[in-house]
Scaffold this motif. Structure first.
Motif, PDB file in Angstrom:
ATOM      1  N   ARG A 176       0.833  -1.213   0.000  1.00  0.00           N
ATOM      2  CA  ARG A 176       0.000   0.000   0.000  1.00  0.00           C
ATOM      3  C   ARG A 176       0.864   1.258   0.000  1.00  0.00           C
ATOM      4  O   ARG A 176       0.491   2.279  -0.601  1.00  0.00           O
ATOM      5  CB  ARG A 176      -0.926   0.004   1.217  1.00  0.00           C
ATOM      6  CG  ARG A 176      -1.887   1.176   1.256  1.00  0.00           C
ATOM      7  CD  ARG A 176      -2.889   1.039   2.365  1.00  0.00           C
ATOM      8  NE  ARG A 176      -3.880   2.099   2.323  1.00  0.00           N
ATOM      9  CZ  ARG A 176      -4.937   2.179   3.133  1.00  0.00           C
ATOM     10  NH1 ARG A 176      -5.146   1.232   4.038  1.00  0.00           N
ATOM     11  NH2 ARG A 176      -5.789   3.175   3.037  1.00  0.00           N
ATOM     12  N   ALA A 177       2.012   1.188   0.649  1.00  0.00           N
ATOM     13  CA  ALA A 177       2.885   2.356   0.779  1.00  0.00           C
ATOM     14  C   ALA A 177       3.912   2.478  -0.350  1.00  0.00           C
ATOM     15  O   ALA A 177       4.693   3.423  -0.367  1.00  0.00           O
ATOM     16  CB  ALA A 177       3.612   2.305   2.123  1.00  0.00           C
ATOM     17  N   THR A 178       3.915   1.520  -1.278  1.00  0.00           N
ATOM     18  CA  THR A 178       4.944   1.479  -2.315  1.00  0.00           C
ATOM     19  C   THR A 178       4.331   1.764  -3.680  1.00  0.00           C
ATOM     20  O   THR A 178       3.582   0.943  -4.216  1.00  0.00           O
ATOM     21  CB  THR A 178       5.648   0.109  -2.323  1.00  0.00           C
ATOM     22  OG1 THR A 178       6.140  -0.174  -1.012  1.00  0.00           O
ATOM     23  CG2 THR A 178       6.806   0.098  -3.305  1.00  0.00           C
ATOM     24  N   ALA A 179       4.677   2.912  -4.248  1.00  0.00           N
ATOM     25  CA  ALA A 179       4.077   3.339  -5.509  1.00  0.00           C
ATOM     26  C   ALA A 179       4.417   2.410  -6.667  1.00  0.00           C
ATOM     27  O   ALA A 179       3.661   2.320  -7.639  1.00  0.00           O
ATOM     28  CB  ALA A 179       4.529   4.759  -5.842  1.00  0.00           C
ATOM     29  N   ALA A 180       5.537   1.702  -6.566  1.00  0.00           N
ATOM     30  CA  ALA A 180       5.966   0.836  -7.670  1.00  0.00           C
ATOM     31  C   ALA A 180       5.050  -0.366  -7.862  1.00  0.00           C
ATOM     32  O   ALA A 180       5.016  -0.959  -8.938  1.00  0.00           O
ATOM     33  CB  ALA A 180       7.390   0.353  -7.416  1.00  0.00           C
ATOM     34  N   VAL A 181       4.316  -0.745  -6.831  1.00  0.00           N
ATOM     35  CA  VAL A 181       3.502  -1.970  -6.867  1.00  0.00           C
ATOM     36  C   VAL A 181       2.091  -1.666  -7.355  1.00  0.00           C
ATOM     37  O   VAL A 181       1.415  -0.791  -6.813  1.00  0.00           O
ATOM     38  CB  VAL A 181       3.438  -2.624  -5.470  1.00  0.00           C
ATOM     39  CG1 VAL A 181       2.587  -3.892  -5.509  1.00  0.00           C
ATOM     40  CG2 VAL A 181       4.834  -2.921  -4.947  1.00  0.00           C
ATOM     41  N   ASP A 182       1.647  -2.394  -8.375  1.00  0.00           N
ATOM     42  CA  ASP A 182       0.284  -2.181  -8.874  1.00  0.00           C
ATOM     43  C   ASP A 182      -0.618  -3.401  -8.737  1.00  0.00           C
ATOM     44  O   ASP A 182      -1.832  -3.296  -8.875  1.00  0.00           O
ATOM     45  CB  ASP A 182       0.304  -1.713 -10.330  1.00  0.00           C
ATOM     46  CG  ASP A 182       0.615  -2.836 -11.323  1.00  0.00           C
ATOM     47  OD1 ASP A 182       1.210  -3.854 -10.913  1.00  0.00           O
ATOM     48  OD2 ASP A 182       0.271  -2.685 -12.517  1.00  0.00           O
ATOM     49  N   THR A 183      -0.044  -4.581  -8.469  1.00  0.00           N
ATOM     50  CA  THR A 183      -0.832  -5.810  -8.423  1.00  0.00           C
ATOM     51  C   THR A 183      -0.323  -6.732  -7.322  1.00  0.00           C
ATOM     52  O   THR A 183       0.885  -6.887  -7.159  1.00  0.00           O
ATOM     53  CB  THR A 183      -0.757  -6.563  -9.765  1.00  0.00           C
ATOM     54  OG1 THR A 183      -1.180  -5.692 -10.823  1.00  0.00           O
ATOM     55  CG2 THR A 183      -1.636  -7.802  -9.764  1.00  0.00           C
ATOM     56  N   LEU A 184      -1.252  -7.343  -6.595  1.00  0.00           N
ATOM     57  CA  LEU A 184      -0.902  -8.329  -5.569  1.00  0.00           C
ATOM     58  C   LEU A 184      -1.359  -9.706  -6.006  1.00  0.00           C
ATOM     59  O   LEU A 184      -2.513  -9.897  -6.401  1.00  0.00           O
ATOM     60  CB  LEU A 184      -1.578  -8.001  -4.226  1.00  0.00           C
ATOM     61  CG  LEU A 184      -1.227  -6.690  -3.553  1.00  0.00           C
ATOM     62  CD1 LEU A 184      -1.857  -6.645  -2.169  1.00  0.00           C
ATOM     63  CD2 LEU A 184       0.259  -6.498  -3.446  1.00  0.00           C
ATOM     64  N   LEU A 185      -0.455 -10.673  -5.924  1.00  0.00           N
ATOM     65  CA  LEU A 185      -0.789 -12.073  -6.143  1.00  0.00           C
ATOM     66  C   LEU A 185      -0.894 -12.722  -4.772  1.00  0.00           C
ATOM     67  O   LEU A 185       0.084 -12.775  -4.024  1.00  0.00           O
ATOM     68  CB  LEU A 185       0.290 -12.765  -6.980  1.00  0.00           C
ATOM     69  CG  LEU A 185       0.300 -12.493  -8.496  1.00  0.00           C
ATOM     70  CD1 LEU A 185       0.632 -11.052  -8.808  1.00  0.00           C
ATOM     71  CD2 LEU A 185       1.277 -13.412  -9.191  1.00  0.00           C
ATOM     72  N   LEU A 186      -2.068 -13.188  -4.432  1.00  0.00           N
ATOM     73  CA  LEU A 186      -2.323 -13.729  -3.095  1.00  0.00           C
ATOM     74  C   LEU A 186      -2.043 -15.223  -3.053  1.00  0.00           C
ATOM     75  O   LEU A 186      -2.769 -16.019  -3.666  1.00  0.00           O
ATOM     76  CB  LEU A 186      -3.771 -13.469  -2.678  1.00  0.00           C
ATOM     77  CG  LEU A 186      -4.235 -12.007  -2.678  1.00  0.00           C
ATOM     78  CD1 LEU A 186      -5.668 -11.923  -2.170  1.00  0.00           C
ATOM     79  CD2 LEU A 186      -3.312 -11.147  -1.827  1.00  0.00           C
ATOM     80  N   SER A 187      -1.016 -15.623  -2.328  1.00  0.00           N
ATOM     81  CA  SER A 187      -0.650 -17.033  -2.240  1.00  0.00           C
ATOM     82  C   SER A 187      -1.752 -17.849  -1.584  1.00  0.00           C
ATOM     83  O   SER A 187      -2.326 -17.439  -0.569  1.00  0.00           O
ATOM     84  CB  SER A 187       0.637 -17.192  -1.427  1.00  0.00           C
ATOM     85  OG  SER A 187       1.733 -16.644  -2.095  1.00  0.00           O
ATOM     86  N   ALA A 188      -2.032 -19.007  -2.173  1.00  0.00           N
ATOM     87  CA  ALA A 188      -2.969 -19.977  -1.595  1.00  0.00           C
ATOM     88  C   ALA A 188      -4.247 -19.303  -1.112  1.00  0.00           C
ATOM     89  O   ALA A 188      -4.700 -19.539   0.004  1.00  0.00           O
ATOM     90  CB  ALA A 188      -2.298 -20.743  -0.453  1.00  0.00           C
ATOM     91  N   LEU A 221      -4.251 -16.524  -6.157  1.00  0.00           N
ATOM     92  CA  LEU A 221      -3.576 -17.719  -6.641  1.00  0.00           C
ATOM     93  C   LEU A 221      -4.275 -18.934  -6.040  1.00  0.00           C
ATOM     94  O   LEU A 221      -4.267 -19.126  -4.826  1.00  0.00           O
ATOM     95  CB  LEU A 221      -2.100 -17.683  -6.243  1.00  0.00           C
ATOM     96  CG  LEU A 221      -1.144 -18.491  -7.117  1.00  0.00           C
ATOM     97  CD1 LEU A 221       0.277 -17.966  -6.931  1.00  0.00           C
ATOM     98  CD2 LEU A 221      -1.188 -19.960  -6.791  1.00  0.00           C
ATOM     99  N   ILE A 222      -4.900 -19.724  -6.901  1.00  0.00           N
ATOM    100  CA  ILE A 222      -5.683 -20.879  -6.454  1.00  0.00           C
ATOM    101  C   ILE A 222      -4.800 -22.123  -6.486  1.00  0.00           C
ATOM    102  O   ILE A 222      -4.356 -22.563  -7.546  1.00  0.00           O
ATOM    103  CB  ILE A 222      -6.917 -21.084  -7.362  1.00  0.00           C
ATOM    104  CG1 ILE A 222      -7.721 -19.777  -7.485  1.00  0.00           C
ATOM    105  CG2 ILE A 222      -7.773 -22.229  -6.836  1.00  0.00           C
ATOM    106  CD1 ILE A 222      -8.238 -19.234  -6.170  1.00  0.00           C
ATOM    107  N   SER A 223      -4.559 -22.688  -5.304  1.00  0.00           N
ATOM    108  CA  SER A 223      -3.624 -23.818  -5.232  1.00  0.00           C
ATOM    109  C   SER A 223      -4.011 -24.854  -4.190  1.00  0.00           C
ATOM    110  O   SER A 223      -3.233 -25.757  -3.905  1.00  0.00           O
ATOM    111  CB  SER A 223      -2.214 -23.297  -4.916  1.00  0.00           C
ATOM    112  OG  SER A 223      -2.211 -22.599  -3.676  1.00  0.00           O
ATOM    113  N   THR A 224      -5.221 -24.738  -3.614  1.00  0.00           N
ATOM    114  CA  THR A 224      -5.659 -25.679  -2.588  1.00  0.00           C
ATOM    115  C   THR A 224      -7.079 -26.150  -2.888  1.00  0.00           C
ATOM    116  O   THR A 224      -7.801 -25.527  -3.675  1.00  0.00           O
ATOM    117  CB  THR A 224      -5.647 -25.032  -1.193  1.00  0.00           C
ATOM    118  OG1 THR A 224      -6.668 -24.011  -1.134  1.00  0.00           O
ATOM    119  CG2 THR A 224      -4.289 -24.422  -0.869  1.00  0.00           C
TER     120      THR A 224
END
Length: 202
Positions: free
Chosen positions: A74-86, A106-109
């Motif tokens: 949230r505090a980092t301007a460089a990041v635009d997308t989050l990949l949520l593990s499991a 990320l669907i893995s379970t």
């Protein structure tokens, strides 16, 4: 034509040593142990000359560092997308969406595949990812077998249908399971024919 690569997974060390470029990167924090000050310094140095935004793979929601990952992104301007593990629930997605980033669960379970519809409907989700190797292991499938592929085909098709139903971008493959006698390229071509829109490169 086989599906395109939407990003390459990189560790923090690899990001720090790589030259910034227009190629999309996915910083994998899911097994990272470095402090966030060190992570931030590496990201800022990379982003200074990069022309592509950074995607970040978080720890899974039960991990102690999950919320720290969200605060960092949230505090980092460089990041635009989050990949949520499991990812296993819409609640996890809603928490992650507070970062202001686009969310790629990320669907893995087994729980994750049974929750695909509610996850896809959650605020902030723009596309889904299937991690076939991890899902195969979670379901107890025999690696490389025809039975494994038939079982995975069910969830591949389900993910494509759910993505269409909720107006999401075509889903993504992370580590495709290769059928006996096929090459990676042939497997990616098959995924393209099934309606997938990209892959994550290791």
């Amino acid at each position: 034509m086989a599906i395109s690569t939407l990003g390459k997974r990189v560790t923090l060390d690899a990001l720090a040593k790589s030259a910034p470029s227009a190629e999309p990167c996915i910083l994998d924090l899911s097994e990272e142990v470095a402090g966030y000050r060190e992570i931030n310094a590496a990201v800022e140095a990379w982003h200074a000359n990069a022309t592509a935004p950074l995607k970040v793979r978080t720890h899974h929601a039960a991990h102690l560092r999950f919320y720290d990952d969200l605060r960092f992104c949230r505090a980092t301007a460089a990041v635009d997308t989050l990949l949520l593990s499991a990812c296993e629930s819409a609640n996890t997605v809603e928490l992650a969406a507070m970062s202001g980033c686009a969310i790629w669960p990320l669907i893995s379970t087994a729980t994750g595949v049974l929750s695909i519809d509610s996850i896809a409907a959650a605020k902030g989700v723009t596309r889904l990812i299937i991690c076939e190797t991890s899902l195969s292991q979670a379901l107890g499938l025999e690696s490389g077998s025809e039975g494994e592929q038939r079982s995975l085909d069910v969830w591949r098709a389900r993910m494509v249908a759910v993505s269409c139903a909720h107006g999401l971008a075509a889903p993504v493959l992370w580590t495709p399971c290769v059928r006996d006698g096929r090459s990676i390229e042939q497997q990616l071509q098959l995924a393209d024919e099934m309606g997938f829109g990209g892959q994550i490169a290791e």
